[in-house]
Design a protein around this motif. Structure first.
Motif, short mmCIF file in Angstrom:
data_model
loop_
_atom_site.label_atom_id
_atom_site.label_comp_id
_atom_site.label_asym_id
_atom_site.label_seq_id
_atom_site.Cartn_x
_atom_site.Cartn_y
_atom_site.Cartn_z
N VAL A 127 0.92 -12.70 -16.78
CA VAL A 127 1.94 -13.40 -17.57
C VAL A 127 1.94 -12.88 -19.01
O VAL A 127 3.00 -12.60 -19.59
N THR A 128 0.76 -12.77 -19.59
CA THR A 128 0.67 -12.27 -20.96
C THR A 128 1.26 -10.87 -21.06
O THR A 128 2.01 -10.56 -21.99
N THR A 129 0.95 -10.03 -20.10
CA THR A 129 1.48 -8.67 -20.09
C THR A 129 2.99 -8.66 -19.93
O THR A 129 3.70 -7.91 -20.62
N ALA A 130 3.52 -9.51 -19.05
CA ALA A 130 4.96 -9.55 -18.82
C ALA A 130 5.72 -9.92 -20.09
O ALA A 130 6.75 -9.31 -20.42
N VAL A 131 5.22 -10.90 -20.83
CA VAL A 131 5.89 -11.31 -22.07
C VAL A 131 5.84 -10.17 -23.09
O VAL A 131 6.85 -9.88 -23.77
N LEU A 132 4.70 -9.51 -23.20
CA LEU A 132 4.57 -8.45 -24.19
C LEU A 132 5.39 -7.22 -23.80
O LEU A 132 5.87 -6.49 -24.67
N MET A 176 -5.28 0.28 -27.51
CA MET A 176 -5.73 -0.22 -26.22
C MET A 176 -7.21 -0.62 -26.28
O MET A 176 -7.61 -1.67 -25.76
N ALA A 177 -8.02 0.22 -26.93
CA ALA A 177 -9.45 -0.08 -27.07
C ALA A 177 -9.66 -1.37 -27.85
O ALA A 177 -10.42 -2.25 -27.44
N ILE A 178 -8.97 -1.48 -28.98
CA ILE A 178 -9.14 -2.67 -29.83
C ILE A 178 -8.61 -3.91 -29.12
O ILE A 178 -9.19 -5.00 -29.23
N GLN A 213 1.91 0.48 -29.89
CA GLN A 213 0.91 -0.57 -30.07
C GLN A 213 1.17 -1.75 -29.12
O GLN A 213 0.24 -2.29 -28.52
N LYS A 214 2.43 -2.13 -29.01
CA LYS A 214 2.75 -3.27 -28.16
C LYS A 214 2.49 -2.96 -26.68
O LYS A 214 2.08 -3.84 -25.92
N ALA A 215 2.76 -1.71 -26.29
CA ALA A 215 2.47 -1.34 -24.91
C ALA A 215 0.99 -1.50 -24.62
O ALA A 215 0.59 -2.04 -23.58
N ALA A 216 0.15 -1.05 -25.55
CA ALA A 216 -1.30 -1.19 -25.38
C ALA A 216 -1.72 -2.66 -25.36
O ALA A 216 -2.52 -3.08 -24.52
N ASN A 217 -1.18 -3.44 -26.28
CA ASN A 217 -1.51 -4.86 -26.33
C ASN A 217 -1.03 -5.60 -25.10
O ASN A 217 -1.62 -6.61 -24.69
N ALA A 218 0.07 -5.11 -24.50
CA ALA A 218 0.59 -5.75 -23.29
C ALA A 218 -0.28 -5.44 -22.08
O ALA A 218 -0.51 -6.30 -21.23
N ILE A 219 -0.75 -4.21 -22.01
CA ILE A 219 -1.52 -3.80 -20.84
C ILE A 219 -2.95 -4.32 -20.87
O ILE A 219 -3.54 -4.63 -19.82
#
Length: 442
Positions: free
Chosen positions: A47-52, A234-236, A375-381
């Motif tokens: 769910v978190t990934t889908a929203v991001l 992605m690491a962070i 950045q958002k792609a990494a935070n989403a994944i």
């Protein structure tokens, strides 16, 4: 025309408000779903990934529209002023879940307000990033601006990562979010006021969307840096998503170390973020000096290398009952993180200048949107990856904040917030050395 000290600091101030939301969404939403609402960890990650991912779609649109906006306040300010309110309202709303909705109803509520908050974030962050390419074309001045930005961002990290969790533990997540909303809105609006007389490109661009895409994608150094910064992020993001669980299950205060009292007063999670912020603030001037001495890329690689070393040390220290020792490691991690925070944000506006010089087009909003896209792609994944790992090793969701977890799940968590991010940062260093080839404006 050189920027005044107030303009450089004023531009940086907005990031304090932006970062509060960034940290809250990365740190608390995933944990809130699994530890407060009882949502299975795999579903919460999805769910978190889908929203991001939805949020990613809005970046190019806002970038394009802000480049084409024409108003008495310029191209960027109307978006930022409105977005600040939308972001704060959405952040508060997503935690104010009414009782008795059940898992499906609660998820629907959180998703709706999470989408609202992320749209507000995009309305602020994309135009804000574009300003870095508009108000000065001096690389050294950009380094100084970014140092101010990261200094204020460190305060935002402290508020989002230390104050909000502490308030949430006492008054609930929704009231905690509401309490810091004036800070979010106030920082962004104050930044708009302080930079109102800074140099800017007020004329809206007339380039059509296809030409914009061609110009941005044609800037190969920018695209390489965007992808590699996404890898670093992605690491962070993995560390940030896993840290609330680490603070509950891997850092158990023995009660007899120097900072045990602070851990009890602040919560272990808040103490770790406070230590991290101290390190980040202390490092800002150091990374500006190292950027001048070693070049921005050399200083960035040094910072990422130190980060890898600290993550390996952290792996061998966890699980731990010594909050003082772990807090000390977080101070050092904050100092290393200062390079990740500061230097790429001083590098990418320099690359905007290449396209402006070659094409004559001022499309900083488009560049800012693509920069945030990585950045958002990494935070989403990241939440999806963490959720998948923990699910595979038998993680148990709860509505009681903490419960007994399988040893294999705890071991997977330990690796996920230390060795896995270290490996990803190593890949980013290899990528910088192999693919990043900046060239200067002629």
């Amino acid at each position: 025309m050189a920027l005044t000290l107030m303009q450089r600091a004023g531009w940086g101030l907005a990031d304090m408000g932006i970062v509060v939301f960034v940290v809250v969404k990365q740190l608390l939403v995933f944990a809130f779903l699994t530890s407060q609402l009882g949502v299975p960890v795999g579903l919460a990650g999805a769910v978190t990934t889908a929203v991001l991912i939805f949020d990613i779609i809005t970046d190019p649109l806002v970038g394009y529209l802000s480049d084409h906006t024409q108003s008495r306040w310029g191209r960027r300010f109307p978006w930022m002023a409105t977005g600040a309110v939308v972001m704060a309202a959405g952040m508060t709303g997503m935690f104010a879940v009414p009782a008795g909705l059940g898992i499906a109803g609660s998820l629907t509520w959180v998703i709706g307000f999470f989408v609202m908050a992320t749209i507000g974030f995009t309305m602020v962050a994309v135009p804000y990033g574009a300003m870095a390419g508009e108000i000065t074309q001096n690389p050294r001045e950009r380094s100084a601006m970014t140092a101010w930005r990261m200094g204020f961002a460190s305060i935002g990290i402290l508020v989002g990562g230390a104050l909000v969790p502490g308030l949430a533990a006492g008054m609930g997540h929704a009231w905690a979010a509401l309490a810091v909303s004036p800070l979010i809105i106030g920082a962004i609006w104050a930044s708009i006021y302080l930079t109102r007389r800074a140099p800017r490109i007020a004329q809206a661009t007339t380039v059509d969307p296809r030409a914009v895409i061609t110009l941005v994608l044609g800037n190969r150094p920018f695209m390489a840096l965007t992808v590699l910064y996404g890898v670093m992020t992605m690491a962070i993001a993995l560390i940030t998503a896993g840290l609330p669980f680490g603070a509950l299950y891997l850092i158990i205060d023995s009660g007899d170390t120097f900072l045990s009292g602070a851990a009890r007063a602040l919560t272990t999670l808040s103490l770790m973020f406070a230590a991290f912020v101290v390190g980040a603030i202390l490092s800002q001037a150091v990374w500006v000096a190292l950027s001048h001495a070693l070049g921005k890329m050399g200083a960035l690689i040094l910072g990422l290398s130190l980060y890898i070393v600290l993550l390996v040390v952290l792996f061998y220290q966890l699980p731990s009952v010594d909050v003082t020792l772990i807090a000390g490691l977080f101070v050092l991690a904050g100092m290393a993180n200062g390079a990740y925070q500061q230097i790429p944000f001083a590098m990418y506006p320099d690359l905007m200048d290449i396209t402006r010089a070659q094409s004559g087009q001022a499309i900083e909003g488009a560049f800012s949107a693509i920069w945030l896209f990585g950045q958002k792609a990494a935070n989403a994944i990241a939440p999806l990856i963490l959720g998948g790992i923990l699910t595979a090793y038998g993680w148990v969701e709860t509505t009681e904040t903490i419960t007994v977890q399988p040893k294999a799940a705890l071991a997977a968590l330990q690796v996920s917030i230390s060795l896995v991010p270290a490996g990803i940062l190593g890949l980013a260093i290899v990528g910088l050395l192999a693919f990043y080839r900046p060239h200067r404006v002629h």
